[in-house]
Design an enzyme around this catalytic site. Structure first.
Site, short mmCIF file in Angstrom:
data_model
loop_
_atom_site.label_atom_id
_atom_site.label_comp_id
_atom_site.label_asym_id
_atom_site.label_seq_id
_atom_site.Cartn_x
_atom_site.Cartn_y
_atom_site.Cartn_z
N ASP A 193 0.83 -1.20 0.00
CA ASP A 193 0.00 0.00 0.00
C ASP A 193 0.86 1.25 0.00
O ASP A 193 2.07 1.19 0.20
CB ASP A 193 -0.97 0.00 1.20
CG ASP A 193 -0.32 -0.47 2.50
OD1 ASP A 193 0.92 -0.44 2.58
OD2 ASP A 193 -1.05 -0.86 3.41
N ASN A 200 -7.66 -2.80 14.22
CA ASN A 200 -9.05 -3.07 13.80
C ASN A 200 -9.14 -4.30 12.89
O ASN A 200 -10.18 -4.57 12.32
CB ASN A 200 -9.64 -1.84 13.09
CG ASN A 200 -8.89 -1.47 11.82
OD1 ASN A 200 -7.96 -2.17 11.42
ND2 ASN A 200 -9.30 -0.38 11.19
N HIS A 246 -7.35 -4.83 10.14
CA HIS A 246 -7.08 -4.61 8.71
C HIS A 246 -5.81 -5.34 8.28
O HIS A 246 -4.93 -5.61 9.08
CB HIS A 246 -7.05 -3.12 8.36
CG HIS A 246 -5.84 -2.35 8.80
ND1 HIS A 246 -5.86 -0.98 8.97
CD2 HIS A 246 -4.58 -2.72 9.10
CE1 HIS A 246 -4.66 -0.57 9.33
NE2 HIS A 246 -3.86 -1.60 9.43
N GLU A 300 -9.68 -1.93 5.32
CA GLU A 300 -10.32 -1.62 6.58
C GLU A 300 -11.60 -2.46 6.74
O GLU A 300 -12.11 -3.00 5.75
CB GLU A 300 -10.68 -0.12 6.60
CG GLU A 300 -9.48 0.81 6.40
CD GLU A 300 -8.62 0.98 7.65
OE1 GLU A 300 -8.46 0.01 8.41
OE2 GLU A 300 -8.10 2.08 7.84
#
Ligand code: PGA
Length: 241
Positions: free
Chosen positions: A67, A136, A138, A143
């Site tokens: 990313d 979280n 991810h 996400e």
């Protein structure tokens, strides 16, 4: 999933760094999927040490990073391009043209997504993908969402991710968008290693390993991959049953 729990992040770095060195020695023209963040640093340090000891060459290795932030100059100290050159590539004999990143400043994000997907396919796919995990759940910047993604895409970062990463942005506002490989791009890797260290990851790790497979906890999809090894330190493993 194969789970390996070690004492601390340093031990994981040593063991996984050794795994990478042996992997590249056995497959000199391999395609590596690489990650950024605090988690891979001990592994990258171990790889650099082995390279400097003359144990391995990256001259024929191709890499794809997971990313990149949008709206942040590539040269900014917080870009993932800078991170990778500073922490790994500058020390190796890897060829610049074999290093691949998503362009977070692309004029056309859809075209950039297609370009990256095609480049991965043209390279023969990713042989070994490194992943961290967000608090979280991810993976890359996938996400929590209503559905699993497939190819690379532009994503709006969640507040959890912005809170976790904004500590690095002391000279510029943290971007709220990123380009990321999708879940499909990650799942098509032949082999995956995921590393989680520290107590802040314990809840996400529990969900990934023991919870249902759901796009609300994107890493849980790895339960459906045939060759995943998860490296945990004691703190990240502390909630496992
Ligand atoms: P970290 O990030 O390695 O900096 O904890 C991991 C991630 O968000 O995937």
């Amino acid at each position: 999933m194969k789970i390996i729990t070690l004492e601390n992040a340093a031990q994981i770095g040593e063991q996984l760094g050794r795994y990478y060195v042996d992997f590249v020695k056995a497959h000199p023209s391999c395609v590596l999927g690489l990650a950024t963040g605090a988690t891979p640093l001990p592994t990258y340090a171990a790889i650099v040490k082995a390279f400097q000891a003359g144990e391995v060459s990256f001259a024929d290795v191709t890499t794809f990073n997971l990313d990149e932030y949008c709206d942040l100059p590539k040269e900014n100290k917080n870009s993932y391009y800078t991170f990778m050159w500073q922490n790994l590539f500058q020390y190796l004999d890897i060829k610049k043209e074999n290093v691949n990143f998503l362009d977070g400043n692309a004029a056309d994000y859809d075209a950039e997504s297609r370009r990256y997907a095609e480049a991965i396919r043209a390279a023969g796919g990713i042989d070994l993908q490194f992943l961290g995990i967000g608090r979280n759940g991810h993976i890359a910047f996938n996400e929590p969402a209503d559905a699993f993604t497939d190819e690379p895409f532009r994503v709006a970062l969640t507040q959890s991710t912005i809170d976790a990463n904004s500590i690095y942005f002391d000279d510029a506002p943290m971007p709220h968008y990123a380009m990321t490989m999708g879940i499909g791009s990650i799942m098509r890797s032949k082999q995956i290693v995921l590393v989680a260290t520290g107590e802040s990851k314990a809840q996400a790790v529990k969900g990934m390993i023991e919870g249902e497979v759901t796009p609300r906890l994107p890493a849980s999809v790895l339960q459906q991959h045939a060759d995943v090894t998860v490296y945990l330190d004691k703190a990240a493993a502390s909630l496992l049953g």
